[in-house]
Design a protein around this motif. Structure first.
Motif, PDB file in Angstrom:
ATOM      1  N   ARG A 121      99.111  77.109  23.274  1.00 42.39           N
ATOM      2  CA  ARG A 121      99.649  76.504  22.112  1.00 42.39           C
ATOM      3  C   ARG A 121      99.653  75.300  21.926  1.00 42.39           C
ATOM      4  N   GLY A 122      99.344  74.494  23.082  1.00 41.32           N
ATOM      5  CA  GLY A 122      99.113  72.899  22.986  1.00 41.32           C
ATOM      6  C   GLY A 122     100.624  72.442  23.023  1.00 41.32           C
ATOM      7  N   VAL A 123     101.723  73.105  23.384  1.00 38.47           N
ATOM      8  CA  VAL A 123     103.035  72.596  23.432  1.00 38.47           C
ATOM      9  C   VAL A 123     103.661  72.447  24.971  1.00 38.47           C
ATOM     10  N   GLY A 124     103.063  73.011  25.863  1.00 48.59           N
ATOM     11  CA  GLY A 124     103.612  73.102  27.112  1.00 48.59           C
ATOM     12  C   GLY A 124     103.606  71.882  28.044  1.00 48.59           C
ATOM     13  N   MET A 125     102.654  71.031  27.728  1.00 42.55           N
ATOM     14  CA  MET A 125     102.488  69.974  28.881  1.00 42.55           C
ATOM     15  C   MET A 125     103.175  68.842  27.867  1.00 42.55           C
ATOM     16  N   ASP A 126     103.173  68.686  26.777  1.00 41.86           N
ATOM     17  CA  ASP A 126     103.810  67.869  25.858  1.00 41.86           C
ATOM     18  C   ASP A 126     105.164  67.965  26.078  1.00 41.86           C
ATOM     19  N   VAL A 127     105.885  69.050  26.147  1.00 39.42           N
ATOM     20  CA  VAL A 127     107.383  69.356  26.635  1.00 39.42           C
ATOM     21  C   VAL A 127     107.728  68.928  27.859  1.00 39.42           C
ATOM     22  N   VAL A 128     106.759  69.064  28.812  1.00 40.41           N
ATOM     23  CA  VAL A 128     106.927  68.858  30.105  1.00 40.41           C
ATOM     24  C   VAL A 128     107.044  67.111  30.401  1.00 40.41           C
ATOM     25  N   ARG A 129     106.139  66.797  29.629  1.00 43.59           N
ATOM     26  CA  ARG A 129     106.351  65.030  29.802  1.00 43.59           C
ATOM     27  C   ARG A 129     107.783  64.550  29.170  1.00 43.59           C
ATOM     28  N   THR A 130     107.929  65.295  27.825  1.00 48.54           N
ATOM     29  CA  THR A 130     109.236  64.895  27.370  1.00 48.54           C
ATOM     30  C   THR A 130     110.361  65.084  27.825  1.00 48.54           C
ATOM     31  N   ASN A 131     110.490  66.170  28.376  1.00 43.71           N
ATOM     32  CA  ASN A 131     111.792  66.446  29.184  1.00 43.71           C
ATOM     33  C   ASN A 131     111.771  65.682  30.388  1.00 43.71           C
ATOM     34  N   ILE A 132     110.765  65.416  31.079  1.00 46.64           N
ATOM     35  CA  ILE A 132     110.823  64.394  32.513  1.00 46.64           C
ATOM     36  C   ILE A 132     111.234  63.179  31.930  1.00 46.64           C
ATOM     37  N   ARG A 133     110.678  62.423  30.937  1.00 42.21           N
ATOM     38  CA  ARG A 133     111.107  61.299  30.547  1.00 42.21           C
ATOM     39  C   ARG A 133     112.451  61.083  30.024  1.00 42.21           C
ATOM     40  N   LYS A 134     113.100  62.225  29.600  1.00 41.17           N
ATOM     41  CA  LYS A 134     114.409  62.307  29.099  1.00 41.17           C
ATOM     42  C   LYS A 134     115.258  61.936  30.428  1.00 41.17           C
ATOM     43  N   MET A 135     114.848  62.157  31.439  1.00 42.00           N
ATOM     44  CA  MET A 135     115.473  61.956  32.765  1.00 42.00           C
ATOM     45  C   MET A 135     114.968  60.595  33.583  1.00 42.00           C
ATOM     46  N   SER A 167      94.345  71.163  41.523  1.00 45.05           N
ATOM     47  CA  SER A 167      95.073  70.059  40.849  1.00 45.05           C
ATOM     48  C   SER A 167      96.085  69.872  41.617  1.00 45.05           C
ATOM     49  N   LEU A 168      96.897  68.666  41.526  1.00 48.84           N
ATOM     50  CA  LEU A 168      98.109  68.164  42.189  1.00 48.84           C
ATOM     51  C   LEU A 168      98.823  67.564  40.807  1.00 48.84           C
ATOM     52  N   ILE A 169      99.912  68.109  40.713  1.00 49.32           N
ATOM     53  CA  ILE A 169     100.803  67.447  40.092  1.00 49.32           C
ATOM     54  C   ILE A 169     102.071  66.838  40.363  1.00 49.32           C
ATOM     55  N   THR A 170     102.207  65.540  40.259  1.00 45.99           N
ATOM     56  CA  THR A 170     103.491  64.711  41.071  1.00 45.99           C
ATOM     57  C   THR A 170     104.629  64.795  39.987  1.00 45.99           C
ATOM     58  N   ILE A 171     105.853  65.026  40.263  1.00 46.64           N
ATOM     59  CA  ILE A 171     106.763  64.573  39.306  1.00 46.64           C
ATOM     60  C   ILE A 171     107.920  63.849  40.248  1.00 46.64           C
ATOM     61  N   LYS A 172     108.235  62.608  39.494  1.00 44.18           N
ATOM     62  CA  LYS A 172     109.178  61.760  40.171  1.00 44.18           C
ATOM     63  C   LYS A 172     110.469  61.742  39.353  1.00 44.18           C
ATOM     64  N   LEU A 173     111.536  61.797  40.075  1.00 49.26           N
ATOM     65  CA  LEU A 173     112.948  61.975  39.307  1.00 49.26           C
ATOM     66  C   LEU A 173     113.876  61.102  40.059  1.00 49.26           C
ATOM     67  N   PRO A 174     114.714  60.501  39.215  1.00 47.51           N
ATOM     68  CA  PRO A 174     115.790  59.767  39.936  1.00 47.51           C
ATOM     69  C   PRO A 174     116.829  60.801  40.480  1.00 47.51           C
ATOM     70  N   LEU A 175     117.528  60.364  41.507  1.00 48.53           N
ATOM     71  CA  LEU A 175     118.478  61.099  42.234  1.00 48.53           C
ATOM     72  C   LEU A 175     119.732  61.636  41.203  1.00 48.53           C
ATOM     73  N   THR A 176     120.077  60.502  40.214  1.00 51.90           N
ATOM     74  CA  THR A 176     120.895  60.872  39.222  1.00 51.90           C
ATOM     75  C   THR A 176     120.583  60.009  37.959  1.00 51.90           C
ATOM     76  N   ILE A 177     120.921  60.604  36.817  1.00 53.33           N
ATOM     77  CA  ILE A 177     120.647  60.137  35.609  1.00 53.33           C
ATOM     78  C   ILE A 177     121.751  59.394  34.968  1.00 53.33           C
ATOM     79  N   ALA A 178     122.655  59.312  35.586  1.00 56.46           N
ATOM     80  CA  ALA A 178     123.827  58.831  35.104  1.00 56.46           C
ATOM     81  C   ALA A 178     124.260  57.046  35.465  1.00 56.46           C
ATOM     82  N   ILE A 179     123.877  56.696  36.749  1.00 59.08           N
ATOM     83  CA  ILE A 179     124.118  55.399  37.270  1.00 59.08           C
ATOM     84  C   ILE A 179     122.715  54.945  37.816  1.00 59.08           C
ATOM     85  N   ILE A 180     122.366  53.742  37.651  1.00 57.73           N
ATOM     86  CA  ILE A 180     121.029  53.410  38.065  1.00 57.73           C
ATOM     87  C   ILE A 180     121.110  51.918  38.449  1.00 57.73           C
ATOM     88  N   GLN A 181     120.338  51.380  39.321  1.00 56.19           N
ATOM     89  CA  GLN A 181     120.130  50.161  39.392  1.00 56.19           C
ATOM     90  C   GLN A 181     119.274  49.465  38.392  1.00 56.19           C
TER      91      GLN A 181
END
Length: 625
Positions: A444-458, A472-486
């Motif tokens: 449907r062309g929505v899956g990967m866009d949703v993935v990037r949108t949700n990950i960007r929110k974090m 293929s290799l997909i690498t996701i990098k996320l902060p330990l917490t999304i509340a307090i950052i440097q």
């Protein structure tokens, strides 16, 4: 419903949900290890506990299905039936029915609205031997038949509760032996025979082994359940918000204290204030870390639903897929764990549907008929990195280019300047799909866009690497917490912005003469690399008072892609609390949130991923023009 009954119901919902969450994974594991008696006993005890609790609370529909499933599980562990995929499939359907019943109980307090007759009939057919795969050649009678346990979980009926755990953990007895002894003990009238004596009588352990376990028990006399408590998530969220406000207050006090020190350096009260602020800073930092740790969850909580999904989806598509998971004990903030579940599901479904080939195709490509999907999680610095790798056919760059052009998502001129890795990442564009036809799995062309949108929110990033024919290799990098950052605080024409430090590579000071233009786009030649430049003043339409001869360029990165953010001044590095801006500034691109500085000013936090993508698009078009 009175408060006491409501509390019992809440405990039942919490405990049963925890058991159900683990059952999918245990059943899939059992399918690959049909002779694992310990695993069968764990599943049986979970189903038995659910039935007992449901009966006490009067949830008869739940009792009906769990009782039948429990009877089948008992036959499996007694060896009266063979553990075959067909039976596992039916019991997994039972687990799905239990999930629906639990959802109904949670919303309405009753289970009568969920029909269970069809599910009960399937289970009755298996018990009656009408199910073709349910019967197998009669096995040899087991050496020791395990008696039926009592309604309460066996571990809870053992006095003292830790002895059995110590025996199993130290390898002095097996889970089966301890379980049999506990069950035998539960049937005795008071006073009950000690667990250790029962195990010695059954020749499960020696007296020396029992003494060793008792000595360890004396060193840890406190029961595990007395050392832990359940805390509602909303309470932890409230504490985290309060800690965030405390961090803002601390930053403000430190700024004020710094000003007082400069103007009243000799005042003893100011020196005392400075010492107190230093102590407050240490305590606040420790408190922040402690609260963050209470919110941390192992990522296996998120991964628990994947084995069942891989099993069902691969069977539906006629593929053979083996899921491997690594780093399941890696911890991440609960707010991150709640958000990463859906993107992971999308990526796993895409890997099975698009990536891993049919067995015949894999044979033709000289690959094993079984494809491998590997998910690994690890902590790298202040980030959690999740890698999803498959050994499928990879992504065909020619197909991506053709699809992107046909949908008008990109121009031929832009494609000509892109590296292979950038072309692969076009799959994240809205509406992009390489599926030949739309199915209930993908296309449907929505899956990967949703993935990037949700990950960007974090404040995370996602990148794809692929080699045609290899996988293929997909690498996701996320902060330990999304509340307090440097964050790095920068200034542009007296306006202050915060750049997440996790995105910053370096900062350099340059002169106006070092900035070059390529077809109207500003770039900087920095160490053999052409860096697209982005002026924050121009991006956010900030009026410029005068032309400057010298600037600072903050080099920010999104994966392998980099841009230079042109600013007037570098202010400081600060710990900031991210506040949502909701709909107020939602239409402004390049902003992910806001914070309050030590001076009490509201500062916007830049969305580096969006800025990088915009700058890269400008750069590509400029190189071609």
């Amino acid at each position: 419903m009175d408060d006491e009954t409501q509390e019992i119901l809440n405990d039942f919902l919490t405990e049963t949900t925890e058991m159900i969450d683990g059952l999918d994974q245990k059943f899939v594991e059992l399918e690959t290890q049909p002779d694992n008696k310990d695993l069968l006993n764990e599943i049986f005890r979970a189903m038995h506990s659910m039935k007992g609790s449901a009966g006490f609370l009067g949830f008869n529909h739940l009792v009906d299905v769990t009782h039948r499933a429990e009877s089948i599980l008992n036959k499996l562990r007694q060896g009266e039936m063979a553990v075959v995929p067909e039976i596992i499939t039916v019991i997994l359907e039972t687990v799905d029915t239990v999930k629906m019943i639990m959802a109904e109980i949670r919303s309405s307090g009753t289970d009568v609205k969920i029909p269970v007759e069809a599910m009960s009939q399937k289970l009755d057919d298996i018990l009656a031997g009408k199910f073709s795969a349910a019967t197998a050649t009669p096995p040899a009678p087991p050496a020791a038949q395990a008696p039926e346990p009592v309604s309460a979980p066996p571990a809870a009926a053992a006095p003292p509760p830790q002895l059995g755990e110590i025996l199993v953990t130290e390898g002095l007895a097996t889970k089966e032996q301890v379980f049999d002894a506990l069950t035998e003990q539960s049937k005795q009238p008071d006073p009950k025979q000690p667990l250790g004596e029962l195990l010695i009588q059954a020749k499960a352990i020696s007296e020396k082994a029992l003494d060793q376990a008792l000595q360890k028990q004396e060193k840890h006399p406190k029961a595990e359940e007395d050392a832990t408590i359940r805390v509602e998530t909303r309470r932890l969220d409230s504490v985290m918000n309060l800690v965030g406000e405390l961090v803002l207050g601390r930053n403000r006090l430190i700024k004020i204290g710094g000003v007082l020190e400069q103007t009243h350096e000799t005042d003893p009260q100011v020196r005392a204030l400075s010492e107190t602020l230093t102590q407050l800073n240490l305590v606040t930092t420790d408190l922040q870390l402690a609260v963050m740790k209470t919110r941390m969850l192992p990522i296996k909580k998120v991964m628990a639903k994947l084995p069942r999904m891989v099993r069902d989806l691969s069977a539906k598509l006629g593929k053979q897929v083996r899921l491997e998971t690594h780093g399941e004990e890696t911890e991440l903030d609960k707010s991150v764990a709640d958000e990463i579940g859906d993107p992971l599901v999308h990526l796993v479904r895409n890997a099975i549907d698009h990536g891993i080939e049919m067995p015949t195709e894999r044979h033709a490509a000289r690959k094993p008929s079984e494809g491998v999907l590997r998910i690994a999680a690890s902590q790298e610095g202040n980030s959690i990195v999740i890698r999803i790798q498959d050994d499928g056919k990879g992504i065909a760059l020619s197909k991506i280019k053709a699809k992107a052009l046909s949908k008008g998502l990109i121009s031929e001129a832009e494609l000509a300047t892109m590296e292979p890795r950038e072309v692969v990442n076009l799959v994240f564009l809205p509406g992009f799909s390489t599926a030949e036809k739309v199915t209930d799995v993908s296309g449907r062309g929505v899956g990967m866009d949703v993935v990037r949108t949700n990950i960007r929110k974090m404040n995370g990033t996602v990148e794809i690497e692929s080699e045609e024919g290899k996988g293929s290799l997909i690498t996701i990098k996320l902060p330990l917490t999304i509340a307090i950052i440097q964050a790095l605080m920068v200034e542009v024409e007296r306006a202050t912005f915060a750049i997440p430090l996790s995105s910053v590579i370096e900062a350099v000071r340059i002169s106006k003469s070092e900035i070059k233009t390529i077809n109207g786009r500003e770039v900087l030649h920095l160490r053999d690399r052409v860096l697209p430049l982005l002026r924050l003043a121009k991006e956010f339409e900030i009026p410029t008072d005068k032309e400057r001869d010298r600037f600072y360029v903050v080099v920010a990165a999104l994966g392998d892609r980099r841009i230079g953010v042109v600013v007037d001044e570098l202010r400081s590095q600060e710990e900031v609390v991210i506040k949502s801006i909701w709909e107020y500034l939602d239409s402004i691109k390049g902003i992910s949130g806001a914070t309050i500085t030590g001076e009490g000013k509201v500062v916007l936090i830049l969305d580096i991923s969006e800025l990088v993508e915009n700058a890269q698009a400008w750069h590509a078009s400029a190189m071609v023009a």
